[in-house]
Write a protein that holds these residues in place. Structure first.
Motif, short mmCIF file in Angstrom:
data_model
loop_
_atom_site.label_atom_id
_atom_site.label_comp_id
_atom_site.label_asym_id
_atom_site.label_seq_id
_atom_site.Cartn_x
_atom_site.Cartn_y
_atom_site.Cartn_z
N VAL A 20 36.57 36.28 36.77
CA VAL A 20 37.35 36.19 35.53
C VAL A 20 38.84 36.04 35.81
O VAL A 20 39.31 36.33 36.92
CB VAL A 20 37.13 37.43 34.63
CG1 VAL A 20 35.67 37.53 34.22
CG2 VAL A 20 37.57 38.70 35.35
N LYS A 21 39.56 35.58 34.80
CA LYS A 21 41.02 35.55 34.82
C LYS A 21 41.54 36.49 33.75
O LYS A 21 40.92 36.64 32.68
CB LYS A 21 41.54 34.13 34.55
CG LYS A 21 41.58 33.23 35.78
CD LYS A 21 42.35 31.95 35.51
CE LYS A 21 42.45 31.10 36.78
NZ LYS A 21 43.25 31.76 37.83
N LEU A 22 42.67 37.14 34.02
CA LEU A 22 43.30 38.04 33.07
C LEU A 22 44.38 37.28 32.32
O LEU A 22 45.36 36.81 32.92
CB LEU A 22 43.90 39.25 33.80
CG LEU A 22 44.58 40.31 32.94
CD1 LEU A 22 43.56 40.96 32.01
CD2 LEU A 22 45.22 41.37 33.84
N GLY A 30 45.99 40.13 27.67
CA GLY A 30 45.13 41.21 28.16
C GLY A 30 43.66 40.94 28.09
O GLY A 30 42.85 41.75 28.56
N THR A 31 43.26 39.80 27.53
CA THR A 31 41.83 39.46 27.45
C THR A 31 41.37 38.78 28.74
O THR A 31 42.19 38.36 29.56
CB THR A 31 41.57 38.53 26.26
OG1 THR A 31 42.33 37.32 26.42
CG2 THR A 31 41.96 39.21 24.95
N HIS A 65 40.28 47.08 31.72
CA HIS A 65 38.86 46.71 31.58
C HIS A 65 37.95 47.47 32.56
O HIS A 65 37.08 46.89 33.20
CB HIS A 65 38.69 45.19 31.76
CG HIS A 65 39.46 44.37 30.77
ND1 HIS A 65 39.03 44.14 29.48
CD2 HIS A 65 40.67 43.74 30.89
CE1 HIS A 65 39.92 43.39 28.85
NE2 HIS A 65 40.92 43.14 29.67
N ASN A 66 38.24 48.75 32.70
CA ASN A 66 37.44 49.64 33.56
C ASN A 66 37.60 49.33 35.05
O ASN A 66 36.85 49.81 35.90
CB ASN A 66 35.96 49.57 33.20
CG ASN A 66 35.15 50.72 33.80
OD1 ASN A 66 35.62 51.86 33.81
ND2 ASN A 66 33.98 50.42 34.32
N GLY A 79 44.82 34.52 41.21
CA GLY A 79 44.84 35.01 39.84
C GLY A 79 43.47 35.35 39.29
O GLY A 79 43.31 35.57 38.09
N ASN A 80 42.46 35.39 40.16
CA ASN A 80 41.08 35.69 39.75
C ASN A 80 40.72 37.14 40.04
O ASN A 80 41.24 37.75 40.99
CB ASN A 80 40.10 34.77 40.46
CG ASN A 80 40.31 33.31 40.10
OD1 ASN A 80 40.61 32.97 38.96
ND2 ASN A 80 40.16 32.43 41.09
N PHE A 81 39.78 37.67 39.23
CA PHE A 81 39.37 39.06 39.37
C PHE A 81 37.86 39.19 39.23
O PHE A 81 37.19 38.34 38.63
CB PHE A 81 40.04 39.93 38.28
CG PHE A 81 41.53 40.00 38.38
CD1 PHE A 81 42.15 40.99 39.12
CD2 PHE A 81 42.32 39.06 37.73
CE1 PHE A 81 43.53 41.05 39.21
CE2 PHE A 81 43.70 39.11 37.81
CZ PHE A 81 44.31 40.11 38.56
N ILE A 82 37.35 40.29 39.81
CA ILE A 82 35.95 40.67 39.62
C ILE A 82 35.95 42.04 38.97
O ILE A 82 36.61 42.96 39.45
CB ILE A 82 35.19 40.73 40.96
CG1 ILE A 82 35.19 39.34 41.63
CG2 ILE A 82 33.76 41.22 40.77
CD1 ILE A 82 34.59 39.34 43.03
N GLN A 83 35.23 42.17 37.85
CA GLN A 83 35.20 43.44 37.15
C GLN A 83 34.41 44.50 37.92
O GLN A 83 33.38 44.20 38.53
CB GLN A 83 34.59 43.27 35.76
CG GLN A 83 35.54 42.67 34.73
CD GLN A 83 34.92 42.70 33.34
OE1 GLN A 83 34.12 41.85 33.00
NE2 GLN A 83 35.30 43.70 32.56
N LYS A 84 34.91 45.72 37.88
CA LYS A 84 34.21 46.85 38.48
C LYS A 84 33.02 47.22 37.60
O LYS A 84 33.18 47.61 36.45
CB LYS A 84 35.19 48.03 38.59
CG LYS A 84 34.59 49.29 39.18
CD LYS A 84 35.64 50.38 39.21
CE LYS A 84 35.07 51.69 39.74
NZ LYS A 84 36.10 52.77 39.72
#
Length: 238
Positions: free
Chosen positions: A177-179, A183-184, A206-207, A215-220
């Motif tokens: 995902v991107k933030l 904030g979404t 987002h936990n 600029g990419n993320f992986i949610q926990k």
């Protein structure tokens, strides 16, 4: 002689009582420094290519940090502080190789850094108060570039890189995902089970979001496993 001594002690106690009763204090407050890294013997071990956050509890305080290099290279260290502070690099014999400072009589710069060629061995950072206050923080960062060809350090399926804080293994398919500025989150693509990704940063939104670069993320969540590199592996990068 015994009577005179007794009267002298009694008089002192009366004077002391009067001073305390009137709110006077003629003895200085004792402030104890609870830091445990106040000498090279007690120096706190650190890894390079990181930022160190410290705190001075008392005036004329000193903190010590220790690191060991397995190869020659180029070291850069940078200092920031809200009050006067000195940062010195010492060799294993405790000789000062270089001192930088901020907000002191020696230097009025609010940010100071220095780069030098350094040989393999054990070194210390000495951080010392340079102001008149007690109870303030300081930060210093380090960057080390190995001389010659860097060693490739594998960690599972990925190569361990300088600045990496951990890695994520995908246990079940999940989203990259991107933030957004509001904030979404926006989904970039789907990550497949068994893949591994380097983690360079962490955000609490987002936990929990693991920053994997670009600029990419992986949610926990339960679909991923997060790990940090061992000190032994980190040492190979130095």
């Amino acid at each position: 002689m015994k009577k005179l001594f007794g009267r002298t002690v009694l008089s002192f106690c009366i004077i002391l009582g009067l001073l305390l009763a009137n709110g006077h204090a003629f003895l200085a407050d004792t402030v104890i420094d609870f830091d445990k890294n106040t000498s090279t013997k007690e120096a706190e071990a650190i890894n390079l290519n990181t930022e160190v956050n410290g705190y001075f509890e008392v005036k004329k305080d000193k903190d010590f940090y220790k690191f060991t290099l397995n190869s020659d290279g180029k070291l850069t260290f940078k200092l920031t502080s809200e009050e006067g502070t000195y940062l010195s690099l010492l060799n294993e014999d405790k000789n000062v190789l270089k001192t930088i400072s901020v907000r002191t009589w020696q230097s009025v710069l609010e940010y100071s850094s220095f780069t030098l060629n350094i040989k393999k061995g054990t070194y210390y950072f000495q951080v010392e108060t340079g102001g008149t206050m007690d109870g303030y923080s300081y930060d210093f960062s380090t960057e080390f570039v190995r001389k010659g060809n860097p060693i490739k350090v594998m960690w599972g399926k990925t190569e361990l890189k300088v600045g990496q804080i951990g890695k994520v293994t995908i246990l079940s398919d999940t989203s990259l995902v991107k933030l957004n500025n509001d904030g979404t989150l926006t989904t970039v693509r789907t990550l497949k089970k068994g893949e591994e990704y380097r983690v360079y940063s962490y955000k609490g939104q987002h936990n929990g979001l693991y920053g994997v670069g670009g600029g990419n993320f992986i949610q926990k969540n339960q679909n991923v496993k997060y790990e940090t590199p061992s000190k032994a592996k980190l040492a190979l990068l130095q």
